[in-house]
Structure formats: structure tokens, C-alpha cells
Design a protein around this motif. Sequence first.
Motif, PDB file in Angstrom:
ATOM      1  N   SER A  59     -15.652   7.903  18.637  1.00  0.00           N
ATOM      2  CA  SER A  59     -15.293   6.860  17.669  1.00  0.00           C
ATOM      3  C   SER A  59     -14.702   5.664  18.392  1.00  0.00           C
ATOM      4  CB  SER A  59     -14.301   7.425  16.650  1.00  0.00           C
ATOM      5  OG  SER A  59     -13.147   7.905  17.294  1.00  0.00           O
ATOM      6  N   LYS A  60     -14.864   4.495  17.766  1.00  0.00           N
ATOM      7  CA  LYS A  60     -14.414   3.249  18.402  1.00  0.00           C
ATOM      8  C   LYS A  60     -13.589   2.403  17.448  1.00  0.00           C
ATOM      9  CE  LYS A  60     -18.217   2.722  21.675  1.00  0.00           C
ATOM     10  NZ  LYS A  60     -19.228   3.636  21.145  1.00  0.00           N
ATOM     11  N   THR A  61     -12.680   1.656  18.027  1.00  0.00           N
ATOM     12  CA  THR A  61     -11.957   0.613  17.308  1.00  0.00           C
ATOM     13  C   THR A  61     -12.094  -0.653  18.144  1.00  0.00           C
ATOM     14  OG1 THR A  61     -10.403   2.251  16.453  1.00  0.00           O
ATOM     15  CG2 THR A  61      -9.707  -0.056  16.363  1.00  0.00           C
ATOM     16  N   ASP A  88     -11.559   5.051  20.865  1.00  0.00           N
ATOM     17  CA  ASP A  88     -10.183   5.269  20.409  1.00  0.00           C
ATOM     18  C   ASP A  88      -9.739   6.731  20.486  1.00  0.00           C
ATOM     19  OD1 ASP A  88     -11.401   6.456  18.227  1.00  0.00           O
ATOM     20  OD2 ASP A  88     -11.186   4.702  16.937  1.00  0.00           O
ATOM     21  N   GLY A  89     -10.658   7.616  20.859  1.00  0.00           N
ATOM     22  CA  GLY A  89     -10.268   9.010  21.098  1.00  0.00           C
ATOM     23  C   GLY A  89      -9.930   9.819  19.861  1.00  0.00           C
ATOM     24  N   LYS A  90     -10.354   9.341  18.681  1.00  0.00           N
ATOM     25  CA  LYS A  90     -10.027  10.102  17.463  1.00  0.00           C
ATOM     26  C   LYS A  90     -11.033  11.226  17.197  1.00  0.00           C
ATOM     27  CE  LYS A  90      -7.864   6.447  14.689  1.00  0.00           C
ATOM     28  NZ  LYS A  90      -8.179   5.569  13.549  1.00  0.00           N
ATOM     29  N   ILE A 108     -16.283  15.832  14.915  1.00  0.00           N
ATOM     30  CA  ILE A 108     -15.387  16.768  15.602  1.00  0.00           C
ATOM     31  C   ILE A 108     -14.049  16.076  15.812  1.00  0.00           C
ATOM     32  CG2 ILE A 108     -15.011  17.957  17.811  1.00  0.00           C
ATOM     33  CD1 ILE A 108     -18.404  17.754  17.457  1.00  0.00           C
ATOM     34  N   ASP A 109     -12.987  16.751  15.444  1.00  0.00           N
ATOM     35  CA  ASP A 109     -11.652  16.175  15.587  1.00  0.00           C
ATOM     36  C   ASP A 109     -11.187  16.373  17.028  1.00  0.00           C
ATOM     37  OD1 ASP A 109      -9.059  15.596  13.591  1.00  0.00           O
ATOM     38  OD2 ASP A 109      -8.589  16.410  15.560  1.00  0.00           O
ATOM     39  N   GLU A 135      -8.492   6.462   8.363  1.00  0.00           N
ATOM     40  CA  GLU A 135      -7.376   7.348   8.688  1.00  0.00           C
ATOM     41  C   GLU A 135      -7.821   8.768   9.021  1.00  0.00           C
ATOM     42  OE1 GLU A 135      -4.305   6.497   9.373  1.00  0.00           O
ATOM     43  OE2 GLU A 135      -5.089   4.460   9.101  1.00  0.00           O
ATOM     44  N   ASP A 136      -8.522   9.395   8.047  1.00  0.00           N
ATOM     45  CA  ASP A 136      -8.833  10.820   8.235  1.00  0.00           C
ATOM     46  C   ASP A 136     -10.269  11.060   8.694  1.00  0.00           C
ATOM     47  OD1 ASP A 136     -10.200  10.238   5.943  1.00  0.00           O
ATOM     48  OD2 ASP A 136      -9.081  11.593   4.645  1.00  0.00           O
ATOM     49  N   GLY A 137     -11.063   9.999   8.833  1.00  0.00           N
ATOM     50  CA  GLY A 137     -12.415  10.176   9.342  1.00  0.00           C
ATOM     51  C   GLY A 137     -13.418  10.715   8.336  1.00  0.00           C
ATOM     52  N   LYS A 138     -13.002  10.899   7.099  1.00  0.00           N
ATOM     53  CA  LYS A 138     -13.882  11.462   6.066  1.00  0.00           C
ATOM     54  C   LYS A 138     -15.186  10.667   5.957  1.00  0.00           C
ATOM     55  CE  LYS A 138     -12.940  14.969   3.226  1.00  0.00           C
ATOM     56  NZ  LYS A 138     -12.183  14.615   2.057  1.00  0.00           N
TER      57      LYS A 138
END
Lengths: 660, 194
Positions: free
Chosen positions: A114-116, A121-123, A138-139, A208-211
Motif C-alpha cells: 500500500s502507498k500514501t 506506507d507499510g500498512k 494482508i495486514d 484507516e482499516d483498509g476495508k
Amino acid sequence: MKKSQIKILSMATLIAISGMYACKPKNAGNAAAGDATKAYIAPGKYDEFYNFVSGGFSGQMSVYGLPSGRLFRVIPVFSVDPEKGYGYSEETKPMLNTSHGFVPWDDLHHVQLSKTAGEIDGKWVFGNANNTPRVARIDLTTFRTQEIIELPNSGGNHSSPFITENTEYVVAGTRFSVPPDDANGDVPINTYKQNFKGTLSFISVAKEDGKMDLAFQIQCPGVNFDLSRAGKGVSHGWFFFSCYNTEQASTLLEVNASQRDKDFIMAVNWKKAEEYLKAGKGKKQSVKYAHNVYSDATHSATSQIKTEVTVLDSKELQDICYFIPCPKSPHGCDVDPTGQYIVGSGKLAALIPVFSYDKILKAIADKAYDGEFEGIPVIKYEAALYGEVKKPGLGPLHTEFDGKGNAYTSFFVSSEVVKWNIKDLKVLDRAATFYSVGHLCIPGGDSKTPNAKYLIAYNKITKDRYLPTGPELSQSAQLYDISGDKMQMILDFPTIGEPHYAQACAADIIKPKSLKIFKIAENNHAFVAKGEKETKVVREGNKVHVYMTAIRSHITPDNIEGVKMGDEVYFHVTNLEQDWDVPHGFAVKGANNAELLIMPGETQTLKWTPDRVGIMPMYCTDFCSALHQEMQGYVRVSPAGSSVPISFSTGKTETPPATK
Amino acid sequence: MKPSGITTWVRLILALCGALLIVVLFVPMWRIDLDAPQYPEGLRLLIHPHKIAGDVDIINGLNHYIGMKTMHTADFFEFTILPYIISIFALLFFVVAVINKRKIMNILLFVFIAFGVVAMIDFWKWEYDYGHNLDPNAAIIVPGMAYQPPLIGFKQLLNFGAYSIPDIGGWIFMSVGMLLLLCVIFEFRKQRSL
């Protein structure tokens, strides 16, 4: 012939033959070079990068350290994993639910961190399923699959899970065009042109939660969508998909889909698509797809079948999609760190076209079109082209960037990595890979600021590299030091399954966030036992629920009686440990599924159907402590209709009254 | 007649000591650091005036192998009275500073030291109790082995190395005692030189 003549002749022959041998191409044995100490990480030291590698047909994703190439973890994503109980425990079974029911396997091709703002961003890390089309998230605090969403109107999800620069969307493009799900699919296969459609899916990701949520789909002409990349920086708001089989063949694609000199890269203005969506131009379509979410609070997954999707028609709605001709069945269409250049890689081509984002916009403004394909404008090749890299090699596949103005392209057919300059399109260096390289990976290589210390080439063939293991051989990753002008191979290590694409990022981004334990006080599992006092065995008809705990070095209860033939026994095992790196395992004899591996503070459930009368042992499978071998117990199975009551205990030693 | 009062700056030091003792209520007084091959990050037991803290659950979990009783704050009555004792000492320091009586300062020194000695004896007794009263059915029994941690300093207990040292509250407490002693000596000398 004189003796001397014979001598001369045979000498000449010998020289000719040896000369021929000298001309034999170099093989792996004499081509490996480089300073292996650069990849050496001393015992007790951490690696500098995390490397997430797709498992291909293993359906899993593996996590390596770089530069050492040490394997840390294999994350089960789309395939069951009996080792971890993934897909076998009652809690994880819903993760693999689809509209086709339980699908225990898939083909995971690509990974995306994931990216910001265009930076990793490592999320989360995403993976795609190429068979039964799905996208997984995947978290990266737990390194577990947290969510899987299925894609309707699709026949295999290949150009995925590529993401926009703020992870607004994860995309999926169908590799196989198929009739839409709400159409009658019972049509002759050779009616591809009339009945088959390609679909691009845009999955939104909550900040926030990636949903994930299937925000909308774009219906496109029937072709094969291969790979894709989001624009970034200047080109943020656009997405680029490579397409092949623009011949629209439905049989013998190896010949029939290789006829045209040029296929396409499709440029998609997703901001425009959002506008149409807002304006209500989308059509609600009735479909069926599964959306599966795992909760760390209940330690359980839920699967929901959703029934509707909004579809935008690329033919009807102007200005969303444009085709750009690209030579010979393009695979990669990679966007450089500035977002200005789009590199197409025609896998049968002997040149690399580089397109310019500014020129694409200008071509659209000037309507510099070369007609239409299925109602979608085709931009003139020259109008979009920045330039071509001449004679780079044969069969370019995929390009990564170093952020210093250079690009690295893999060549499957000529088995090499070629470094070239984006501005002047000159080849700077080339390095052999062994053999048949697919994708490349530079840490942050698709971000705005790559960390270009290393490059990894993921290869298919290793037959003279590794010790043979019968007909099936490991595939490989080859690590190059690219900090200097010349690429230098410094390590060659085997991989899990078939590595397609991989991504890497600095360890510092992920390491501090890694979860150590689940807090037992926050465990909301319906069958949790938060201490040994809460353990019990409850019968509900023919279902027997065992609320069990595990702590070094015993399970509670460890003596269970009153189970009968015809019962379904559910072992709900809670690991009471609250210390890092102390998992417990659970296994029972004759279980037809798998074991459980339960992390500290977690509850997992194994369903067991006893198949015979007798005493069945159960035990901890993870060597948890000095007394691990003592961590065991027994279940007594009585015949159906037996009067043995449910009883359970741990540490009770008095002799019970004799029972028949 | 000799004056019974205390020099002003000594009184200020006494007031400071009172304030420092209030700080002690909020920080750990003592700590036992444990180190083993399986715990490279170390385990720490913290003793506050009102509770035990740190990796108590993990240490309790490990101690079951050798049959040591589990530790719980509620098992120590000291934790219910220690905060009051420290508060009373803090108050006494302020009182001495205010009422300005040398004699009372001397008595405070005596009581303070006496308390320190009693507290250390009590601590040692608990350590002895936990280290020696072991479950005879324990999984690991090493003949002749007791697991009493050192009162202060280092001791190897099987695979664990145990370091017992004062934590910030303990250091403050000792510093306060030292300052009080210096105050008493200073006043005593000043008195004699008059």
C-alpha cells in the motif's frame, strides 16, 4: 594421402572442433560473478529490506529478507495451509469462500504494498488470484490475510492488484474476457467478438482499516488484460492496462493472438469514471460475489455474498478509455517515478516503446486518432510515443526504476536484465539471468522514490544452478547490486512456488509495527476461555464444544469423556500465553482436516468427527517449552447411545468408578 | 544557650527531600532484571510502593517449572501500607523544615534509617520465602538448588541471570537518606564550633 598431410588435416580438424567449442555460449557456471559478501548478513543481524514475493501456483506469498535472501515466512493467502490451519480451522474457512463455494487454491501472481502519496506506507500488501478472480489484503502488523474480495464479470484476474498512489483503488482486470455474469453465457465459444466482454474492477480501500469495496467496474471490449499500473505524480488519476489478443481469438491464442503487429495499452481516466459514477451514469447489475473479512477481535472470518455491482460502459461513456498501440502482445506497462513515462513491454518485440503522458493528453486534445477499436478511440502510435529503445534484447517483460533516471527491463527470451536511460533511451548495461526471467523488483521500484540498492530478478529455470530434485525444480531469485554503474550478481536463492512479481521496502517501515501478541482481555471469540477456570465441555445435541486452553505445558481439559460416535467435536483452543513467540499447536488423532497453530491470546477451532470407539490422543504440536512432550491428553470415544456422561478434567488422578 | 534551630539552606534541602519522597510514590523503587538465552530482550520485575509490575505474568509462567509460587500484588500486605509510610516520611520532612528543630531532625534520621533496614530485611524475607518454598511436585527439581534472587547484585539461577538493583524510586530514597545524614552532620559540626 601422405602421412604428413593426414597429420595436418587432423590437426586442422581438431583446431576447428575446439574452436567451435570455444564459441559455445557461456553457461551459468562461468558467468556468475560478484561479491557475495555484500549479501551476507551476519547471524544476529537484521536484514535491511522486507521482500514480499508472490507464490504463483502455490497461492501463497513469501516474505524474505534482503540482501540475505533468508526466508522468514510463507503467508497463506488463496491456498489452504495445513501447517497453520489456514482454510482448515472453523475461523479461517470463510476466507476461501467464493460464489463457487469453497475454493481451496489459487494462483497468486502479483503483490503490491500500500502507498500514501506515492510512497510505500507499510500498512498492507495486496495479492491477486488469477484463477477464480479475487483480490486479497494482508495486514502487515500480523502478516495474515485479512480480507478477500471476489470479482464478478471476470474470468481470471491477472492485471492486478495494482494500486493508485494513495491506495484509493486496487484494480483488477480480467485476463479472460467472458460473457457478463447477468447475460446468458450458454453461447458458442466462437462468438467471442459478439458476446465476450473485458471488465476492469476498481476496488476502493478505506484509509484507516483498509476495508475493500467493489466501487465500480468498467465494461470494455473483449480482449485479454495483462498487466497494469497507476499513473502517479503528473499522471495521477489515470491507469494504464496492457492488452493482448486484440485479434479476439478464442482458440490457439499462441498463434491467433500473435497476428497483429501491435496490440494496445489502454489508458483509463479513472477520475473521469468517478465523475460518471457520481452523475449516476453507472448501471446496476445483478451479480454474485463473495466478500470475506477476518476480524482480529473475534479471531474469526465472515463471508458475505454480495449481489450488485455498478458498471460503467466504456463505449457509451466518452473520455474514460483510450487505446494506445503497443508492439506485440504487451506484458508490462510500467510508469516511471515521475509519472511522465509509460514503458510498454511487448513480449515478442525487439524494442521497447516509451510513451509520454503529456503527449497522450495532447493526442487526445488534438483527436490524433487512428480510428476506433470496438467504439474506443485508438491514439496514433507516433502521437503518444516519446521514443523507442532500439535493440535492447528479445522479449521485454517488465520494467522497474531506480529513481535516478534509469530503467531496468527484464527479457524473458534473451534471459537478461537491461539497464537503460529514460531520457536518451540508450542502453547502459546488461546482465545475464539464469534463466528465463519474469518480473524484476527494486525496493520501492514502482514508488516515487525507489531505494535502488538492489535489484532482484525472478527466474523460471534453474536446471544447472541448484542441486537437482527430480523432474520438478525450484525457481529462483537472483540479487544484483545496482549501486554502481554495472549490475553485479551477488546472490542466487530458491523461491516458494513460482515467483511472478515481488515488492520490497525498507524494514524500518514495517518492523516497528509488527504485532507480538493478541491481548487475551480483548479476545471476543464466541468460544473463548480466558483462563483455565472458564474451560468446559458442552454438549448441544450431537455437537460437543470443548472450551480448551493451552499454556506451557498443559492443555485444559486434558481428559475428556462422554464423546460418542456420531458426534461432531469442536475443539476451541485458546492460547493463554501473553508472551511473544510462544505459539501452541493442537492436533487430535484421525482428524480429517489439519492441525491448529494458535498464537498467544488467540482462539482457533478444529472440528473433529470421531470415526471409531476408543481412546484418541491429542497434543500440542509446536515445541513450546522444555515440557512440550508432556503437553498432551486423551479423548474417550464411546459407542453411539452410550451412557458415559460428559466429563472433563486436568490433573485429576483418583480412580473413577468402573464403567462398562 | 545554644540555638536549637537549623540553618536556612539546610531547611530548604529538607523540604526538597520531602518533595522527592512524593516522587517516589509514582516510580518503581526496585527492579529485578532477568536474562536468559530465550529472552535476549530480558524480563523485568518492577517493585513500586503499591504494586509489582513489569513482566509479572511471564515470570510467573516460567516459575511454574521450578514450583515457585506465583506472585500477585494482593499477596503482599506491604503494598497497602508502603505508600502511607512514604507519604508520612514526606510530611515529616516538611514538618522538620517548618518547625525548625534540630533534635527532631536527628530523630527523623534515626527513624528513616531504621525504616530502610526493616524494609530491606522484609524484602530479603520475601525473596527467601519465594526462593525456598517450592512445590515438591515441580517439573524441575535440582537437588540443593534454591531460587532466591540476590538482595542486591547478580546471581545465576539455572538458565537465568538475576540482577537485583534499586530503580529510580530506590535511588531517590537512598539519596534522601544521604542528604538527611549530611544535614545532621553539618548541623552537629556547626553546633560544636559555636
